[in-house]
Write a protein that holds these residues in place. Structure first.
Motif, PDB file in Angstrom:
ATOM      1  N   ALA A  92      32.108  -9.689  45.028  1.00  0.00           N
ATOM      2  CA  ALA A  92      33.417 -10.129  44.532  1.00  0.00           C
ATOM      3  C   ALA A  92      33.431 -10.027  43.010  1.00  0.00           C
ATOM      4  O   ALA A  92      32.488 -10.438  42.342  1.00  0.00           O
ATOM      5  CB  ALA A  92      33.705 -11.561  44.973  1.00  0.00           C
ATOM      6  N   TYR A  93      34.524  -9.473  42.490  1.00  0.00           N
ATOM      7  CA  TYR A  93      34.651  -9.315  41.046  1.00  0.00           C
ATOM      8  C   TYR A  93      34.591 -10.661  40.334  1.00  0.00           C
ATOM      9  O   TYR A  93      33.970 -10.797  39.284  1.00  0.00           O
ATOM     10  CB  TYR A  93      35.968  -8.599  40.722  1.00  0.00           C
ATOM     11  N   GLU A  94      35.274 -11.678  40.915  1.00  0.00           N
ATOM     12  CA  GLU A  94      35.324 -12.988  40.274  1.00  0.00           C
ATOM     13  C   GLU A  94      33.926 -13.606  40.148  1.00  0.00           C
ATOM     14  O   GLU A  94      33.584 -14.187  39.110  1.00  0.00           O
ATOM     15  CB  GLU A  94      36.224 -13.928  41.079  1.00  0.00           C
ATOM     16  N   ILE A  95      33.113 -13.439  41.204  1.00  0.00           N
ATOM     17  CA  ILE A  95      31.750 -13.998  41.174  1.00  0.00           C
ATOM     18  C   ILE A  95      30.900 -13.247  40.159  1.00  0.00           C
ATOM     19  O   ILE A  95      30.142 -13.853  39.387  1.00  0.00           O
ATOM     20  CB  ILE A  95      31.120 -13.952  42.573  1.00  0.00           C
ATOM     21  N   ASP A  96      31.025 -11.914  40.135  1.00  0.00           N
ATOM     22  CA  ASP A  96      30.257 -11.118  39.170  1.00  0.00           C
ATOM     23  C   ASP A  96      30.678 -11.446  37.741  1.00  0.00           C
ATOM     24  O   ASP A  96      29.841 -11.449  36.830  1.00  0.00           O
ATOM     25  CB  ASP A  96      30.453  -9.624  39.447  1.00  0.00           C
ATOM     26  N   ASP A  97      31.972 -11.701  37.547  1.00  0.00           N
ATOM     27  CA  ASP A  97      32.450 -12.088  36.217  1.00  0.00           C
ATOM     28  C   ASP A  97      31.861 -13.440  35.817  1.00  0.00           C
ATOM     29  O   ASP A  97      31.469 -13.648  34.662  1.00  0.00           O
ATOM     30  CB  ASP A  97      33.977 -12.155  36.228  1.00  0.00           C
ATOM     31  N   LEU A  98      31.791 -14.367  36.779  1.00  0.00           N
ATOM     32  CA  LEU A  98      31.170 -15.670  36.525  1.00  0.00           C
ATOM     33  C   LEU A  98      29.695 -15.505  36.174  1.00  0.00           C
ATOM     34  O   LEU A  98      29.184 -16.136  35.238  1.00  0.00           O
ATOM     35  CB  LEU A  98      31.331 -16.560  37.760  1.00  0.00           C
ATOM     36  N   ILE A  99      28.989 -14.623  36.928  1.00  0.00           N
ATOM     37  CA  ILE A  99      27.567 -14.387  36.670  1.00  0.00           C
ATOM     38  C   ILE A  99      27.367 -13.776  35.285  1.00  0.00           C
ATOM     39  O   ILE A  99      26.459 -14.173  34.535  1.00  0.00           O
ATOM     40  CB  ILE A  99      26.983 -13.469  37.762  1.00  0.00           C
ATOM     41  N   GLU A 100      28.241 -12.829  34.928  1.00  0.00           N
ATOM     42  CA  GLU A 100      28.124 -12.188  33.604  1.00  0.00           C
ATOM     43  C   GLU A 100      28.348 -13.200  32.485  1.00  0.00           C
ATOM     44  O   GLU A 100      27.627 -13.199  31.486  1.00  0.00           O
ATOM     45  CB  GLU A 100      29.160 -11.057  33.510  1.00  0.00           C
ATOM     46  N   THR A 101      29.344 -14.071  32.675  1.00  0.00           N
ATOM     47  CA  THR A 101      29.606 -15.114  31.673  1.00  0.00           C
ATOM     48  C   THR A 101      28.407 -16.055  31.550  1.00  0.00           C
ATOM     49  O   THR A 101      27.992 -16.421  30.448  1.00  0.00           O
ATOM     50  CB  THR A 101      30.860 -15.920  32.065  1.00  0.00           C
ATOM     51  N   PHE A 102      27.853 -16.415  32.702  1.00  0.00           N
ATOM     52  CA  PHE A 102      26.700 -17.313  32.707  1.00  0.00           C
ATOM     53  C   PHE A 102      25.497 -16.643  32.049  1.00  0.00           C
ATOM     54  O   PHE A 102      24.751 -17.281  31.300  1.00  0.00           O
ATOM     55  CB  PHE A 102      26.352 -17.713  34.147  1.00  0.00           C
TER      56      PHE A 102
END
Length: 465
Positions: A228-238
């Motif tokens: 999921a793009y949203e989860i990957d975006d969260l992981i990248e931010t983290f």
């Protein structure tokens, strides 16, 4: 139990269930309401046809007896309640002249309000819903129409059909809709449960991986899920935040090590001098020499502690609240005057080659500290009888010396706390915090600094506004 209700999965499923149920219920209500309206319209159309047909027969031959049951057979209506009413306008008492066989010994209601509506619109049919005269538990859909006026009497024709809002057909459709929509609701909730569980499983994986990471873990990242793009975006931010934290942790760790080293050296010297002075009785001159060394090291300690406190206590947002317009040429001249006596001790000339007016929004005291530190470094690392060239031009301040210079590798680290080049450690005494303070002040003012240096030829520092 509280944990279950606080679960994001549970809340999402409950919200989805409520939304879907509302949508399905609304859809079913519209379907049933449409069917009921259609059923009511068909009854009204049937009554309209029967009433108009009987009235037409009456208009052709008013003296002929109306065949109400024949009309029922003509239109093939299983049950038809019909009657002819003579309404005495003087006594307001209705009199049933004729009734159909389906009515048996009962009669349809003729109320004053119906009479008034027909009186106002004689050519219109008044439709009403009333209780079945033969079975009060059921209802009838009744139409009343004006036939004729005979002296003080008004003749009305009333026809009615059995009316049940929830007919067996509509009831079957309602039950089918309930069963079908509830089945569809459970299927959608089941699929949603699996999708939400899959998505939250990835979030849980990120959480579990994050729990295994510590500040001292170097170059650790959480792998992307690629689901999921949203989860990957969260992981990248983290991961970005984690990288910054690891860098900050490394800096704090390095700062602590360097600070302890810098503070330990003067303390060791002070302790050594005191121990020497206490071993045996000394002459007043020797005590003076010991105290002078101790005083010198105490001054060094004081300077280091002040700089450490400055680096750790400056908060960008608080300081920016007190910024105002200032003249950089005035700040520069004050910094030069402050360092002129130090330059004269080494017979170094502080030459102002260009001095153009320059406005800047900031804190004059802090900028003066930064410029004074740069001039101080230029004096420290310049040989006797040399010149420090200073120029203030539009959007640029340059301070160039003719000193020992630095290599490109050393320039990369000069703004780090407690960093000192090998040559500076050998030739001059310092804490390695001056340029770190300069960088902090310039960053606070959103000003860039550029350093160019050549070994044994000198260093040129440029502040770009």
């Amino acid at each position: 139990m509280k944990t279950f209700f606080k679960s994001l999965k549970f809340r999402l499923l409950v919200a989805l269930c409520i939304i879907l149920f509302a949508l399905f219920y609304g859809f079913g209500y519209i379907v049933v309401h449409t069917l009921e309206t259609s059923y009511k319209a068909s009854l009204e159309a049937s009554l309209f046809t029967v009433l108009k047909d009987i009235k037409h027969d009456f208009a052709e031959d008013p003296d002929k007896e109306l065949a109400l049951d024949e009309t029922q057979d003509e239109f093939d209506i299983p049950v038809l309640f019909s009657q002819v009413v003579a309404y005495d306008s003087m006594s307001n008492i209705p009199n049933i002249i004729k009734r159909s066989s389906d009515l048996k010994d009962q009669s349809l209601p003729i109320e004053p309000i119906i009479v008034q509506q027909i009186f106002d619109n004689p050519n219109e049919i008044v439709f009403t819903i009333r209780r079945d005269p033969n079975n009060p538990e059921h209802k009838i859909y009744m139409g009343t129409i004006f036939l004729a006026q005979k002296e003080f009497q008004m003749l009305f024709l009333q026809c009615a059909l059995p009316y049940d809002k929830h007919t067996p057909q509509i009831q079957d459709i309602k039950e089918t809709l309930w069963a079908g929509l509830l089945t569809l609701l459970f299927i959608i909730l089941g699929l949603a449960y699996m999708l939400i569980s899959k998505s939250l499983a990835n979030v849980l994986h990120v959480t579990n991986v994050a729990k295994t990471l510590y500040g001292e873990t170097k170059h650790s990242i959480i792998p992307k899920s690629h689901i999921a793009y949203e989860i990957d975006d969260l992981i990248e931010t983290f991961n970005t935040l984690l990288g910054e934290l690891q860098h900050a942790y490394a800096q704090v760790q390095q700062f602590g090590q360097n600070a302890s080293h810098e503070l330990k050296t003067p303390l060791t010297i002070i302790k050594g001098e005191i121990d020497v002075g206490l071993r045996k009785e000394r002459t007043p001159k020797e005590y003076v020499q010991i105290l002078e060394k101790v005083g010198k090291e105490v001054s060094t300690l004081h300077e280091i502690i002040e700089k450490i406190l400055f680096l750790s206590s400056t908060t960008k947002n608080d300081l920016k609240k007190h910024f105002h317009e200032l003249y950089m040429d005035e700040v520069l001249l004050e910094a030069i005057e402050e360092k002129r006596s130090l330059a004269e001790q080494k017979h170094i000339k502080l030459t102002i080659e260009t001095l153009e007016p320059q406005n800047l929004r900031g804190n004059a005291s802090l900028l003066k500290i930064a410029i004074a530190n740069l001039i101080d470094n230029a004096i420290k690392y310049s040989p006797h009888d040399s010149t420090v060239h200073i120029s203030l031009m539009a959007h640029e301040l340059s301070i160039c010396d003719e000193g020992i210079g630095m290599s490109a590798d050393e320039i990369e680290h000069i703004f780090e706390q407690f960093y000192r080049t090998k040559q500076s450690q050998e030739s001059t005494k310092g804490s390695g915090l001056g340029l770190a303070i300069v960088k902090n002040i310039l960053d606070l003012h959103d000003v860039a600094i550029n350093v160019k240096s050549t070994k044994e030829k000198g260093t040129c520092v440029k502040i770009l506004f």
